[in-house]
Enzyme design. Structure first.
Site, PDB file in Angstrom:
ATOM      1  N   GLU A 173       3.619  44.062 -31.202  1.00 50.09           N
ATOM      2  CA  GLU A 173       5.332  44.211 -31.837  1.00 50.09           C
ATOM      3  C   GLU A 173       6.235  44.449 -30.511  1.00 50.09           C
ATOM      4  OE1 GLU A 173       7.667  48.745 -33.398  1.00 50.09           O
ATOM      5  OE2 GLU A 173       5.983  48.137 -34.071  1.00 50.09           O
ATOM      6  N   SER A 233       6.886  51.525 -29.509  1.00 51.48           N
ATOM      7  CA  SER A 233       4.929  50.924 -30.023  1.00 51.48           C
ATOM      8  C   SER A 233       5.560  50.204 -29.856  1.00 51.48           C
ATOM      9  CB  SER A 233       5.234  51.310 -31.695  1.00 51.48           C
ATOM     10  OG  SER A 233       5.755  52.414 -32.468  1.00 51.48           O
ATOM     11  N   ARG A 254       9.051  44.994 -39.842  1.00 46.86           N
ATOM     12  CA  ARG A 254       8.863  43.929 -38.744  1.00 46.86           C
ATOM     13  C   ARG A 254       9.041  42.314 -38.652  1.00 46.86           C
ATOM     14  NH1 ARG A 254       9.510  48.515 -38.498  1.00 46.86           N
ATOM     15  NH2 ARG A 254       8.777  50.378 -37.105  1.00 46.86           N
TER      16      ARG A 254
END
Length: 303
Positions: free
Chosen positions: A298, A228, A177
């Protein structure tokens, strides 16, 4: 003269074909369906338009945000006193010599995966159900089901304040990420090249269908969300920790921890940014107190 008026005049004079919208609700352009109006919103259709627009924004010192499909962001209820650049109309895809694909930042990852399948190319099956754009996927090194863009990216062309540059894989700083673009958010991803492999079309399609069925079975796709909500903490799964703490179904206003997958905060109807932020804080505190694990969002929170 306000920056809005100055910019409106420049757009009218030099970019008359650019789609340029005033006070556009961000809720219409984000998967969370949350967010007040952006003072101005632009929809460039080409690198040339994006470069010229960027020059005007720098000249006037205007605050800027970039949106692809708006699938990993939470926007403020009061909106943004800024220009939001939406890349969705920059969506060209081409197959190059060999097994490479070149695509513009606004193309959806789902469409990119479908294109690869129809070309008999394997390596993007994991992306079929990811709702974001290629540009956003590059920024966050999007991935799922043991695959990620870092597996296939070979180069990325982006616009920085000092001009357009093309970076090769080692320069992208790709990890979980993360990319160079999370470190340098002023850059705008324009296009990318991906190296795939030849494969059997039927097998590629079967894998894509399998992963989509797994998503439908395990994720609350029927509700607006940003995917998410938290990054995967080392040695754990965020959803498992949240469920372990008994937080499934916990609500703040219209925001809820999904009963289907605790890793998702969903908009059950009328949720505000304030609702989601309060619920995120509640989850983080509860999980930290119970397990000692810090959950890092996130989803990108715009302020």
């Amino acid at each position: 003269m306000s920056w809005e008026t100055a910019l409106d005049e420049k757009i009218a004079a030099y970019l008359p074909e650019l789609k340029w919208v005033k006070d556009e609700p961000l809720s219409k352009h984000t998967s969370f369906r949350i967010g007040g109006p952006a003072r101005r919103m632009a929809f460039p259709r080409s690198t040339e338009e994006a470069v010229i627009l960027s020059g005007f924004l720098q000249e006037l010192g205007v605050r800027t945000f970039v949106l692809g499909n708006g699938t990993n962001v939470l926007c403020p209820d009061e909106g943004l006193d800024a220009v939001v650049i939406v890349t969705g109309e920059m969506d060209g895809i081409d197959r190059l010599d060999g097994d490479e694909i070149a695509a513009e930042a606004g193309v959806s990852l789902a469409r990119l995966a479908t294109f690869a399948w129809k070309e008999g190319l394997t390596g993007l099956e994991f992306a079929h159900g990811i709702p974001g754009s290629l540009g956003g996927g590059v920024v966050m090194n999007a991935g799922a089901y043991d695959g990620s863009l870092s597996d296939v990216l070979t180069e990325v062309t982006a616009l920085w304040p000092d001009g357009v540059r093309t970076l090769q894989t080692p320069e992208l700083k790709l990890s979980y990420r993360h990319s160079i673009f999370t470190e340098e958010p002023e850059a705008v991803v324009l296009r990318a090249r991906l190296k795939l492999q030849g494969g059997d079309g039927a097998a590629i399609k079967a894998r894509m269908d399998e992963l989509m069925e797994r998503r439908k079975a395990s994720q609350p796709l029927e509700y607006p969300s940003a995917g998410s909500t938290f990054k995967r903490p080392a040695g754990h799964f965020a959803g498992g920790l949240i469920e372990q703490c008994g937080l499934k179904g916990t609500r703040v206003g219209g925001a809820e921890v999904s009963v289907k997958h605790a890793g998702f905060v969903i908009n059950t109807g009328g949720a505000t940014c304030a609702d989601v932020l309060k619920l995120i804080e509640t989850i983080q505190k509860t999980v930290l107190d119970a397990t000692g694990v810090t959950l890092e969002p996130e989803v990108k929170i715009l302020r």
